[in-house]
Design a protein around this motif. Structure first.
Motif, PDB file in Angstrom:
ATOM      1  N   GLY A  95       1.102   4.220  -5.307  1.00 26.52           N
ATOM      2  CA  GLY A  95       0.165   3.735  -6.310  1.00 26.52           C
ATOM      3  C   GLY A  95      -0.537   2.461  -5.912  1.00 26.52           C
ATOM      4  N   ARG A  96       0.026   1.741  -4.983  1.00 29.77           N
ATOM      5  CA  ARG A  96      -0.608   0.512  -4.519  1.00 29.77           C
ATOM      6  C   ARG A  96      -1.598   0.865  -3.418  1.00 29.77           C
ATOM      7  NH1 ARG A  96       0.870  -1.848  -9.040  1.00 29.77           N
ATOM      8  NH2 ARG A  96       2.982  -2.668  -9.060  1.00 29.77           N
ATOM      9  N   LYS A  97      -2.826   0.467  -3.619  1.00 28.04           N
ATOM     10  CA  LYS A  97      -3.852   0.819  -2.642  1.00 28.04           C
ATOM     11  C   LYS A  97      -4.226  -0.389  -1.794  1.00 28.04           C
ATOM     12  CE  LYS A  97      -3.741   4.832  -4.555  1.00 28.04           C
ATOM     13  NZ  LYS A  97      -2.903   5.878  -3.953  1.00 28.04           N
ATOM     14  N   ASN A  98      -4.199  -1.548  -2.407  1.00 31.26           N
ATOM     15  CA  ASN A  98      -4.468  -2.779  -1.669  1.00 31.26           C
ATOM     16  C   ASN A  98      -3.922  -3.923  -2.505  1.00 31.26           C
ATOM     17  OD1 ASN A  98      -5.367  -4.543   0.238  1.00 31.26           O
ATOM     18  ND2 ASN A  98      -7.523  -4.422  -0.338  1.00 31.26           N
TER      19      ASN A  98
ATOM     20  N   GLU B 173       0.871  -1.176   0.000  1.00 28.73           N
ATOM     21  CA  GLU B 173       0.000   0.000   0.000  1.00 28.73           C
ATOM     22  C   GLU B 173       0.909   1.228   0.000  1.00 28.73           C
ATOM     23  OE1 GLU B 173      -3.266   0.046   2.719  1.00 28.73           O
ATOM     24  OE2 GLU B 173      -3.852  -2.031   2.272  1.00 28.73           O
TER      25      GLU B 173
END
Lengths: 376, 376, 376, 376
Positions: free
Chosen positions: C258-261, C163
């Motif tokens: 950029g990673r949210k989940n 995340e």
């Protein structure tokens, strides 16, 4: 010509370079028996022709395409100039008994294209039009899947071809905007490619109803004197009916921001679906109603040596062909046609059908009615 | 009703359950002030209604929808039965002065829908039609992007909505195939959802030309006595012109193998493009002609709390809403409409416009001509 | 408790709300027989507890979690507070004979977690830890595919969970950065979720070698007085060996822009591969070495009613579950455990194993050597 | 050599053909001034060399690589044979004062590679190793983005390179399985490519801890006499630390079903992230923490003329380069090195560093300890 095929190439731009490279490489890559000689390169001015001939490996250079075409040593002529010059060049080459590889669209108008087709037929030369995308191993594999009944009877087709080279409202006016110079707009540049794929997947179109629009009706004149009219279409869309009863639609825009080569289609069958998009040209999407429902899904097939003639380029799947490689495969088809006497696909006769469709779209849009291809 | 809103729900199937859950959760999730009472659940037979009422948490159960609707305690009626019953139920509820939340399409025919709309207007009750997809935070964000000029002037629209529940040629004939029972085919089931999104993005449609097709013209009768005719369309496609001058196309198929909920669209603007597909409902694709060309590309926006009302479900982006969550947002819109007196969107009046479009598509396809919405 | 299960919930934040909604909906969605009563909601201050109790539909509210836990009416306690409070709350609830649904990680330290596990075992209550992602129908389907030998013998595993909530170097210092308050960093927040999936796919981990790093070593203190040290890890990665001989790796970062989940994994088998990523939680990627080579490819399976218990939410495939829906499935597993006496998965005993892994990773990284799980 | 560079190419397989085509096309495509002569092609038996020389356009053919190398007319030697022959051929060519373009890995062992590097340095010839993927315009653009601070300070790296050519347990035993013939397994075939990219993005690796595994420990002997041992690794993974303080991991498998050329990586920075995968080699994923949060997302950049030297192949973005095109760019780098005297990248000295890493991985896996590159 014996076993040496002497090539004359007109044009050194985008497509000219791809022709040059295709001619350079078709034997090495595809293993064809035919020897190719890069005989003469033609462009204007002559210095440009000469410099590019050295770069591309052509033996001779000229700025006089008529002279080149009439040179008895030349066996085949590649025509990659702007569209408005295709007709005269093709007619001259045909008259001189040369085989012709002409970029698409064949001509600005359907009348010109018909003239070219009739001349080629009368003279008996081998012709081919540069519909490169249908030579993609992924496309050929899609055709095989359909022929092998993998998706059952085809029942529906959808296709799109979008780019964004005319998306910016502030781009200056160019010759592309004038019908006398450019003919059709997005249909000529892009739409006919889509039609070539539609034909390869679903066969001939029987009738259509189309709409088209000039999104940016004027553009700033480059000399700063005001704005010039954009005469041809930015977008075009049609409801199509194929001769085999399949319905579908085709759409094209040259003003679609973010699309760089979004030539895409989907073929719906009674047992599955195949989808493709040129921006990921080494992939094919396949869904079949087979096996446990819980495991069904669109699969992404990466092209590889299982999909001829990919293996001529690379024995490893997933290693990707490029745009230029399609042109090499296309050249091999032309060579095969020349050698066998069986017309390569699409020759002027076959390509004329594609171009009828885009002109039928324009006509339908203008007249506001269904147009039957047989009347075009 | 004071601060307690008594809900009567008719139907316990696919959409019935989503309504039940929406009513159960709208206060908890959305923080609305309104107290909701799950008053009565109606289905047939009564034992089923009773059992499901226990499961869903409704206080009462009945098999008699007329009785439920006429119960003075009921404030709002959810109608989630098969489409052919919508009209009578909605008219009865309206007559009884209840607010109505009706699933789409409003009715089998446009006449019925008009009748419902007129009755609601005359009686002054609040109505809403179940166009759940336009309540997606991703969709609302797309609308905001357009309103904020992020993609410039909208110039083109394309939309599709495909599923495969009628793709298998061997599926038995059902009532879905009979116009008297089902009305339209893919247009009623799926197409109207797409139109609701088209309107939300580009505004009203002015005219269209459509084509439609019954891909599987007969299906085996379930009793094994032969084959029954499929009377309504499996596919439908239209060229559309919006009132604001935007052109585009819409297409729908219920026979598209592999598509499970492929409700997708793209909006082309003079500065960018937005794309969406429901099968990845927590994503929005955005391209803008901004910044260095070498860094431009479609970006995948994952919805999160920046995209209201996502944050009511989860404060963490990328954690995904589900289909059922859209119905909760929709319920909140209805509650807001009831409380404020401002019609929620889309009420019967707004939704009638969507349904005009699908009927106009059918009419155009039948008549083979352009249909103007004002004549429908 | 008869047939009524009285729930006490501590915490009303991110996970508190999902617990509240899970308790609200588990019967309606999953059709369990158990009646659920939302008995008491606990948060601080009491006004907040009261207001949220009204919103969430709890009958009572309190700011005193000890009082709530000792209330004889309460049957089960949901613990969703910050991690440092889990131990005391869980121990108190266990001592009071309550069933416990505790969010992950169980506690700040492994000693605390062990204490909780021992207490639960001794007291005989039912426990469950909130590893929601393993309840995803897509995940359960992956497990079934492996069990059914669809990808053959599992030979390799890779997993990631990223995340970006700590990616911005300018974010102020918070309690999350202090080991005494937060325990582990990315491993406790994210990493343990990945381990729960790794265990579900490949079984127990036997040993590992890890590395970890604090990317942003200090952060500005919120009071502007300087910078505070970030004591725990931003990234952690391990080479793992499973007890069954499978090798692989796991990685986690809370600083991955950029990673949210991006909780993702791939399981390599002798006949195929399965891949998954939580940001597209309704999809599973499956490749099998079956059928013609030319048609092989990763297929995207969209979850639907074929993948239980998806159908409890929606009978239509491709219509998407959301994050909150996973919590409802999880609640059903807990109820089943309470009713059957068979521990739900993962109870404190099973979850302790996951947490041993993240602590073993931290230990390995600190000591610079392979750590065997049996020594942890 | 004047302005004519005489090429001798050893090997006509997968990589041999790509070298032949690169030499054929580097001038035409890249516009380099250097004239290239395809002087001699070497393979065994001689008939094969002769036939292939005709196809590829080489003037001469031989089965005697030593004779070819000692031919004074030859200026540069391409070595594309199986790895175990690289050393002798390279040493001979260097001794003869030829420039050398050698496929990766340089040799079976690090000692051999060192010997080659030392010889080249001593003799002063220009060398290059075939790390083709780092010549991709997408990769070069990623490097530029990092250099231009678009993603801020790099803080983490992850890379993978997987194929499935050894995934099938039933594949017969080949020389690839024997260390004496093949050296390393997946690390030599694939892993070193990933390391070349890691170095290009994050610089030198300082130390690592690795694990590796032979998934299929024996394979059926082709003569049916039993099963042969697979001596080298099918999978390898390492935790790496770069000299600049960046941590990360690298992994490789030759037994990963469905992966055809899954060479992929992600670079985490303090302001964004860049991701890439070779199976979509014309795309780059970029996330930056810029602009409104609600509009942030990974963007898919399609390579085009903005990303030099893409434009040498095609002036239209989104039209795709292929695997073979990378080799043409690589040849241009070698020519530039020869002409300028500045070593092309990676020459034997630079490539030796990549190969140290894969051997360090093998050593770490064998010894079960961290290995520092300086000790290798």
């Amino acid at each position: 010509m014996g076993n040496l095929l002497n090539v004359g190439l007109i044009g050194t731009g985008f497509m000219g370079k791809t022709h040059a490279l295709a001619w350079r490489n078709v034997k090495a890559v595809m293993g064809v028996g035919q020897e190719i000689s890069l005989h003469t390169l033609c462009d204007m001015p002559e210095e440009k022709a000469r410099a590019t001939a050295v770069q591309f490996g052509f033996a001779n250079a000229t700025a006089d395409w008529r002279a080149m075409i009439s040179d008895p040593a030349i066996d085949v002529v590649s025509i990659t100039t702007p569209n408005q010059m295709h007709r005269d060049m093709a007619l001259a080459a045909i008259e001189a008994g040369k085989h012709v590889w002409c970029e698409k669209p064949m001509a600005l108008t359907l009348d010109e294209a018909r003239m070219m087709e009739a001349a080629a037929k009368a003279r008996g030369v081998t012709t081919m039009v540069g519909y490169n995308y249908i030579h993609n191993p992924a496309f050929r594999h899609a055709q095989r899947l359909i022929a092998d009944d993998v998706i059952g009877r085809v029942v529906h087709f959808r296709g799109w071809v979008d780019e964004d080279y005319q998306a910016d409202p502030d781009l200056p006016w160019t010759w592309r905007a004038r019908i006398a110079d450019a003919g059709l707009g997005t249909l000529g540049d892009l739409g006919c490619h889509l039609i070539s794929m539609a034909y390869g997947l679903c066969g001939p179109i029987d009738s259509l109803v189309a709409d088209m629009q000039t999104v940016h009706e004027t553009r700033p004149l480059p000399d700063g004197t005001g704005r010039g009219a954009v005469e041809n279409e930015d977008t075009a869309t049609a409801l199509v009916r194929f001769a085999n009863g399949v319905h579908g639609s085709v759409a094209s825009s040259r003003s679609a921001w973010g699309r760089k080569n979004k030539l895409a289609w989907e073929v719906h069958g009674t047992k599955g679906m195949i989808c493709f998009e040129q921006e990921r040209m080494n992939e094919l999407q396949l869904y079949t109603n087979e096996g446990p429902k819980a495991q069904q899904g669109f699969r992404t097939i990466l092209t590889g040596p299982e999909h001829a003639p990919f293996g001529n380029f690379c024995p490893a799947p997933g290693h990707q062909l490029g745009f230029g490689d399609l042109k090499i495969i296309e050249a091999a088809a032309l060579l095969d046609g020349i050698a066998s006497g069986t017309p390569p696909y699409p020759d002027f006769t076959a390509a004329l059908e594609f171009e009828k469709v885009i002109h039928a779209m324009a006509q339908s849009a203008r007249d506001g009615r269904r147009v039957f291809l047989q009347e075009v």
